[in-house]
Design an enzyme around this catalytic site. Structure first.
Site, mmCIF file in Angstrom:
data_model
loop_
_atom_site.group_PDB
_atom_site.id
_atom_site.type_symbol
_atom_site.label_atom_id
_atom_site.label_comp_id
_atom_site.label_asym_id
_atom_site.label_seq_id
_atom_site.Cartn_x
_atom_site.Cartn_y
_atom_site.Cartn_z
ATOM 1 N N HIS A 142 -6.926 -11.193 -2.040
ATOM 2 C CA HIS A 142 -6.164 -10.725 -0.578
ATOM 3 C C HIS A 142 -7.388 -11.407 0.277
ATOM 4 O O HIS A 142 -8.165 -10.900 0.583
ATOM 5 C CB HIS A 142 -6.205 -9.224 -0.665
ATOM 6 C CG HIS A 142 -5.441 -8.949 0.627
ATOM 7 N ND1 HIS A 142 -5.449 -9.628 1.826
ATOM 8 C CD2 HIS A 142 -4.604 -7.669 0.804
ATOM 9 C CE1 HIS A 142 -4.579 -8.800 2.704
ATOM 10 N NE2 HIS A 142 -4.026 -7.867 2.061
ATOM 11 N N HIS A 198 -4.526 -10.557 6.684
ATOM 12 C CA HIS A 198 -4.559 -9.378 7.367
ATOM 13 C C HIS A 198 -5.759 -8.560 7.870
ATOM 14 O O HIS A 198 -5.616 -7.455 7.934
ATOM 15 C CB HIS A 198 -3.449 -8.516 6.612
ATOM 16 C CG HIS A 198 -2.174 -8.968 6.375
ATOM 17 N ND1 HIS A 198 -1.408 -8.441 5.031
ATOM 18 C CD2 HIS A 198 -1.369 -10.055 7.043
ATOM 19 C CE1 HIS A 198 -0.398 -9.256 5.530
ATOM 20 N NE2 HIS A 198 -0.187 -9.999 6.542
ATOM 21 N N ARG A 257 9.924 -4.059 1.595
ATOM 22 C CA ARG A 257 10.557 -2.639 1.996
ATOM 23 C C ARG A 257 11.827 -2.505 1.156
ATOM 24 O O ARG A 257 12.104 -1.526 0.948
ATOM 25 C CB ARG A 257 10.692 -2.428 3.318
ATOM 26 C CG ARG A 257 9.455 -2.343 4.228
ATOM 27 C CD ARG A 257 9.451 -2.690 5.595
ATOM 28 N NE ARG A 257 9.988 -4.222 5.971
ATOM 29 C CZ ARG A 257 10.119 -4.688 7.159
ATOM 30 N NH1 ARG A 257 10.306 -4.053 8.210
ATOM 31 N NH2 ARG A 257 10.668 -5.981 7.301
ATOM 32 N N GLN A 289 -3.145 -7.424 -7.061
ATOM 33 C CA GLN A 289 -3.743 -7.906 -5.903
ATOM 34 C C GLN A 289 -5.098 -7.182 -5.499
ATOM 35 O O GLN A 289 -5.277 -5.955 -5.624
ATOM 36 C CB GLN A 289 -2.955 -7.409 -4.438
ATOM 37 C CG GLN A 289 -3.487 -8.147 -3.495
ATOM 38 C CD GLN A 289 -2.687 -8.031 -2.021
ATOM 39 O OE1 GLN A 289 -2.707 -6.759 -1.886
ATOM 40 N NE2 GLN A 289 -2.233 -8.966 -1.546
ATOM 41 N N TYR A 318 -8.584 -8.259 6.537
ATOM 42 C CA TYR A 318 -9.227 -7.460 5.383
ATOM 43 C C TYR A 318 -10.720 -8.392 5.117
ATOM 44 O O TYR A 318 -10.730 -9.268 5.831
ATOM 45 C CB TYR A 318 -8.493 -6.849 4.388
ATOM 46 C CG TYR A 318 -7.569 -5.978 4.516
ATOM 47 C CD1 TYR A 318 -8.049 -4.725 4.747
ATOM 48 C CD2 TYR A 318 -6.025 -6.109 4.760
ATOM 49 C CE1 TYR A 318 -6.897 -3.723 5.131
ATOM 50 C CE2 TYR A 318 -5.115 -5.352 5.327
ATOM 51 C CZ TYR A 318 -5.790 -3.925 5.390
ATOM 52 O OH TYR A 318 -4.616 -3.173 5.947
ATOM 53 N N TYR A 359 3.877 6.175 3.296
ATOM 54 C CA TYR A 359 2.471 6.658 2.870
ATOM 55 C C TYR A 359 2.338 7.977 2.673
ATOM 56 O O TYR A 359 1.287 8.794 2.961
ATOM 57 C CB TYR A 359 1.591 6.045 3.961
ATOM 58 C CG TYR A 359 1.870 4.680 4.430
ATOM 59 C CD1 TYR A 359 1.413 3.635 3.603
ATOM 60 C CD2 TYR A 359 2.252 4.152 5.538
ATOM 61 C CE1 TYR A 359 1.562 2.673 3.670
ATOM 62 C CE2 TYR A 359 2.534 2.980 5.944
ATOM 63 C CZ TYR A 359 2.224 1.839 5.074
ATOM 64 O OH TYR A 359 2.034 0.553 5.328
ATOM 65 N N GLY A 371 9.900 -10.199 6.489
ATOM 66 C CA GLY A 371 10.787 -9.878 7.001
ATOM 67 C C GLY A 371 12.211 -10.748 6.715
ATOM 68 O O GLY A 371 13.176 -10.577 7.287
ATOM 69 N N ALA A 422 -2.553 -3.493 -2.929
ATOM 70 C CA ALA A 422 -4.021 -3.867 -2.803
ATOM 71 C C ALA A 422 -4.856 -3.123 -3.455
ATOM 72 O O ALA A 422 -4.900 -1.685 -3.228
ATOM 73 C CB ALA A 422 -4.507 -4.293 -1.438
ATOM 74 N N THR A 458 1.020 -1.102 0.032
ATOM 75 C CA THR A 458 -0.037 0.140 -0.057
ATOM 76 C C THR A 458 0.990 1.120 -0.061
ATOM 77 O O THR A 458 1.889 1.322 0.865
ATOM 78 C CB THR A 458 -0.888 -0.229 1.378
ATOM 79 O OG1 THR A 458 -1.812 -1.014 1.338
ATOM 80 C CG2 THR A 458 -1.621 1.244 1.430
HETATM 81 C C1 PHB Z 1 -1.789 -1.664 4.821
HETATM 82 O O1 PHB Z 1 -2.437 -0.720 3.965
HETATM 83 O O2 PHB Z 1 -1.432 -1.267 5.724
HETATM 84 C C2 PHB Z 1 -1.867 -3.116 4.680
HETATM 85 C C3 PHB Z 1 -2.166 -3.477 3.408
HETATM 86 C C4 PHB Z 1 -2.439 -4.792 2.960
HETATM 87 C C5 PHB Z 1 -1.970 -5.868 3.930
HETATM 88 C C6 PHB Z 1 -1.218 -5.382 5.115
HETATM 89 C C7 PHB Z 1 -1.378 -4.239 5.506
HETATM 90 O O3 PHB Z 1 -2.038 -6.743 3.322
#
Ligand code: PHB
Length: 401
Positions: A192, A195, A348, A122, A197, A375, A323, A80, A47
């Protein structure tokens, strides 16, 4: 957003110098769906909040994705992307519903393909992980599997439990979005279901308190994600369809009391479909975004995905994430998961290194990521300003990025 460093590393403690990344399976080609990948280090979905107020990707996103595709044969997974306007539940996340959104994604996908790489979209619903007031302001219901709020504080807002009609509409929205992704040029979609969602809000016994066929037993809680993948695969082909699960995460209240049984059941049901899905994406216990990105509590550290890989038994390749560092990724493909066709996704390090794959292969030092710009809404700063390495540019005969 507090820092979660030091970064947890699943296998770092056990990682031995098996071999250098360049000699490892990380750089052996792998058939995934219809694609022949030239490496096993895809870019994880991330994201980034660089879409406009209409949830349409900004033009400069094509450069970001295209740059990260610059080693041919790399799989790039999009951030996503919402399946409906209702599910565009937070400002500046992208959707793939309107024609302008589809057009913007088409340009991004072209930029990735122009580099000889591959693109999976995604796709998600956010459900109760939306901002309740933002959704209401746009005239949509704030909803989830049940009316269980995400926070337990006084300010907690109760979502409304989805109706049967809304659940059917959600399945259709996943199918329609998958078709739009393929029409825009995507090589496939990743559903997805992780997490906390929307689909995970059905899987989790902590969130889903329904008493109809969509809740209660494992069979009922698994019904919606399974129905979504079945219908998406029927619409665009199993080889273009992938699914993501996070069995151990506690992010957004998504922890499950029966993860072992639940995911064993999900895998059995997916196998019974007798389809060759593109891949299965699994988040390690160390990949919980709550801990990794937002500095929150760790859940289930020490639990492994092994039982899922055993049950899946190479039905199609598996992507793991959470990680990883270069040496632990080598250890994963050479040792821990050597029986299976495994890819190790990076997030990252990929966002901070447009030539991540090249640097990994050639042992070039990585740019450091800057968490405070992850972000930055609609900004190119922290997005398109991470440099390529000099070596990469020289090899490609370019003067500047
Ligand atoms: C987020 O936007 O923080 C986020 C989005 C999708 C994920 C995990 C975190 O799978």
């Amino acid at each position: 957003m507090p820092s979660a460093d030091p970064m947890p590393e699943p296998f770092q403690a056990k990682a031995r110098d098996v071999c250098a990344p360049a000699e490892s399976r990380l750089f052996k080609p792998l058939k995934v769906g219809n694609m022949l990948l030239q490496n096993r280090v895809p870019m994880a979905p991330l994201t980034r909040m660089r879409s406009d107020e209409e949830h349409t990707p900004l033009d400069f996103m094509a450069k970001y994705y295209g740059d990260r595709a610059s080693v041919p044969g790399t799989l790039i997974i999009s951030e996503a992307t919402a399946i409906s306007h209702n599910e565009e539940g937070q400002p500046n996340i992208p959707g793939l519903v309107s024609d302008p959104q589809a057009e913007a994604w088409r340009k991004i996908i072209e930029a990735v393909h122009a580099k000889g790489s591959f693109f999976f979209q995604q796709i998600w619903g956010v459900g109760r992980a939306a901002q309740a007031d933002y959704v209401a302001k746009r005239g949509f219901p704030y909803r989830s599997s049940s009316n269980v709020p995400m926070d337990d504080g006084e300010a907690a807002v109760n979502p409304r439990a989805m109706t049967e009609e809304e659940i059917q509409g959600t399945i259709q929205a996943f199918v329609d979005t998958a078709k739009r992704a393929v029409a825009a040029g995507a090589d496939g979609v990743e559903i997805h279901s992780a997490h906390g969602y929307l689909l995970d809000q059905f899987l989790s016994d902590k969130i889903n308190t329904r008493t109809d066929k969509w809740g209660g037993s494992i069979e009922n809680r698994a019904r919606l994600p399974l129905e979504v993948i079945r219908q998406v695969a029927a619409a665009i082909g199993a080889e273009r369809t992938a699914m993501r699960f996070s069995p151990f995460a506690g992010f957004q209240g998504s922890e499950k009391g029966d993860a072992q049984e639940l995911y064993t059941y999900l895998i059995e049901e997916l196998k019974k479909m007798n389809l060759k899905f593109a891949y299965l994406s699994l988040v390690e216990a160390t990949g919980d975004p709550g801990a990794l990105i937002f500095g929150g509590k760790q859940h289930n550290l020490g639990k492994t995905l092994d039982f899922i890989l055993e049950a899946w038994d190479n039905t199609s390749p598996v992507m793991v994430a959470g990680g990883y560092k270069p040496q632990s990724a080598v250890w994963a493909v050479e040792e821990h998961y050597k029986k299976w066709d495994v890819m190790v996704a990076f997030g990252r390090l990929f966002l901070a290194n447009p030539d991540f794959v090249y640097r990994l292969q050639h042992g070039i030092e990585f740019n450091k990521y800057n968490r405070s710009t992850f972000y930055l809404v609609m900004q190119e700063e922290g997005y398109n300003d991470y440099p390529f390495s000099e070596v990469f540019l020289q090899e490609r005969g370019k003067a500047s990025p």
